[in-house]
Write an enzyme that holds these catalytic residues in place. Sequence first.
Site, PDB file in Angstrom:
ATOM      1  N   TYR A  33       0.830  -1.208   0.000  1.00  0.00           N
ATOM      2  CA  TYR A  33       0.000   0.000   0.000  1.00  0.00           C
ATOM      3  C   TYR A  33       0.864   1.258   0.000  1.00  0.00           C
ATOM      4  O   TYR A  33       0.584   2.227  -0.721  1.00  0.00           O
ATOM      5  CB  TYR A  33      -0.929   0.013   1.217  1.00  0.00           C
ATOM      6  N   ARG A  65       9.199   2.537   9.649  1.00  0.00           N
ATOM      7  CA  ARG A  65       9.542   1.365  10.453  1.00  0.00           C
ATOM      8  C   ARG A  65      10.834   1.573  11.249  1.00  0.00           C
ATOM      9  O   ARG A  65      11.036   0.936  12.284  1.00  0.00           O
ATOM     10  CB  ARG A  65       9.658   0.141   9.544  1.00  0.00           C
ATOM     11  N   GLU A 121       0.800 -10.797  -2.909  1.00  0.00           N
ATOM     12  CA  GLU A 121       1.604 -12.008  -2.944  1.00  0.00           C
ATOM     13  C   GLU A 121       1.146 -12.912  -4.087  1.00  0.00           C
ATOM     14  O   GLU A 121      -0.043 -12.984  -4.402  1.00  0.00           O
ATOM     15  CB  GLU A 121       1.509 -12.764  -1.612  1.00  0.00           C
TER      16      GLU A 121
END
Length: 606
Positions: A33, A65, A121
């Site tokens: 995203y 992150r 995926e």
Amino acid sequence: MDDRNMDTSSSPSFDVSHDHPKSIIHIDIDCFYAQVEMLKNPELRSQPLGIQQKNIVVTSNYEARKFGVTKCMLVTDALKVCPNLKLVNGEDLHDYRAASNKIFLLLQSWKCPVEKLGMDENFIDVTNLVQEKLKTNMDNITIPGHLYSEPSIDCPCGCHIRLKIASQIANEMRKRIYDDLGLTTCAGISHNKLLAKLICPLHKPNDQTTIYPEHGSSFMSTLPSVRTIPSIGTKTTEALISHKIISVRDLQEVPLDVIKEYFSSDMAVRLKNLSMGEDNTPVRQSGRPQSIGLEDSFKTVSVKSEVEEKFTALLQRLLILVGEDGRIPVSLRVTLRKKDVKRLSSHRESRQCQISSSLFTINSGSVSVTEGGQQKLMSIIMRLFNKLIDLTKPFHLTLVGLAFTKFQERMTGRGSIVNYLMNDLSVQSVLNITNDCDTSASSMDYSAASPSSSTTTDLSDAEVEPSPKKPKKVTWIAKRRCLSREDVASPSKLKVGELRLNSRELEKVSELRLNSRDKSLTPRASPARDMSETSDNLRDIAEGGVCDDCPSYVDKDVFNALPEEMKNELKAMWKNSSNSEMPRASTRNMNKSKPNTLLKYFVPQK
């Protein structure tokens, strides 16, 4: 290369006698995203970015992150660890779905089975492609990216060289995705889907890892929880933990007989094999989605008008997705999540029904709702809602969902070619047989038979598309026209006595009856003589190649248009009737019911 020589002494020994013919690649898009949003706005690349849905950060880029922002973190907590976090609303999945479809189509260009797993995926079975490349000179093959562990010996089945080739194919795929779509990916390469998926994120982002079969069990033993195995769900995890089986190593070491005490024999074997890294699940080529749906969650809603507003917003977004999909929905499902105040828990309930395809139109491959179609859909949605909720009592909802669950590839409405063919089929037959009821088929309003024209009738049991063997319109006409006699499934099942020849045959029948009546008034006329003459005519017909001398009650053009098998059957029946002894005609014999044969369609009925 990443040489991770791990101690496998405590792991189960590897059986080199096994064959490992498959070559499987698992490709995962990095922070999917977030990458899509960064492609739309390149300025976000250098900023910590979080994708927000409701009060949750569903994903973030790698800049965020670094500050400790994790997946599915509360927005308030994410802002505490990263005050400069840039939040983008990601509740509209349109751009994410579009990017996912582009990746899927690109991977299909390798002509290998591709199985989608979510939007970011994909599994690719490159076994056949690897076999083709093996036919060429493949000396000194290197593995791009990382190798989980160097092999001590070569597997006799030749899987090492095949997985090396597969790793090169994976590298080509990842490079193509980046060059064409601007998205970075990570990949896992192994001989089965389980190891390929689990090894994939080992060197995120923008990298890939290959693992050989002999290192599967040792790699699985490093996983901290049995829940990390994709095939093991929450309930199975809880059951295993309740019996002190927490890590994958625990599952490896516990005897199979002990597992069988808590699970079925097949389930126990399955769990044991997964813990060893063994998985024979095939890569199944993904097709178009079987359902397209959206959900909206919230704290609580207890008013019908608010529920209707949320359904309206969901339907508008859902119709956009259906328009891009290009197929016509024929089934609608409504889902609610109710909150039980007494139990302090929530549970889902759903109800679905079929909808008419006439609510949609197709233009240039895109599906759009007709004028007034959205209002009809909302009426259906609220009717299903009323079946799920007792409005005489208080209710508390925490989620509403809409989904189209069945699709058809072509239109079957009034203006469609299918409808034209159905009409053509319903009025044509070899002899243009019609019914003698008063109501004419040509004067019928076919729209009354179709649930698509009704907004008040419950469509839960309506047919989606009439079968070519049993056209719905024919069924309805037959029932309306012969209601006083017997409900029938199709004209082919009508009683023969209720069928009549068309006007052309009726004229010939009337002429035959008049001639017969004139002969009966003549003293010398004899029924036996008439039957003898008829038998002679029938014999001539049976002996001829075509019906040049058909009896007066048989249309030559119709007979000649019949298939050869039917002609031969008629000729044989006429020939048998000419050779048999003809009984004396009488009023009593004429009133007896005749056997149900093909000849009855050519003989006038009383």
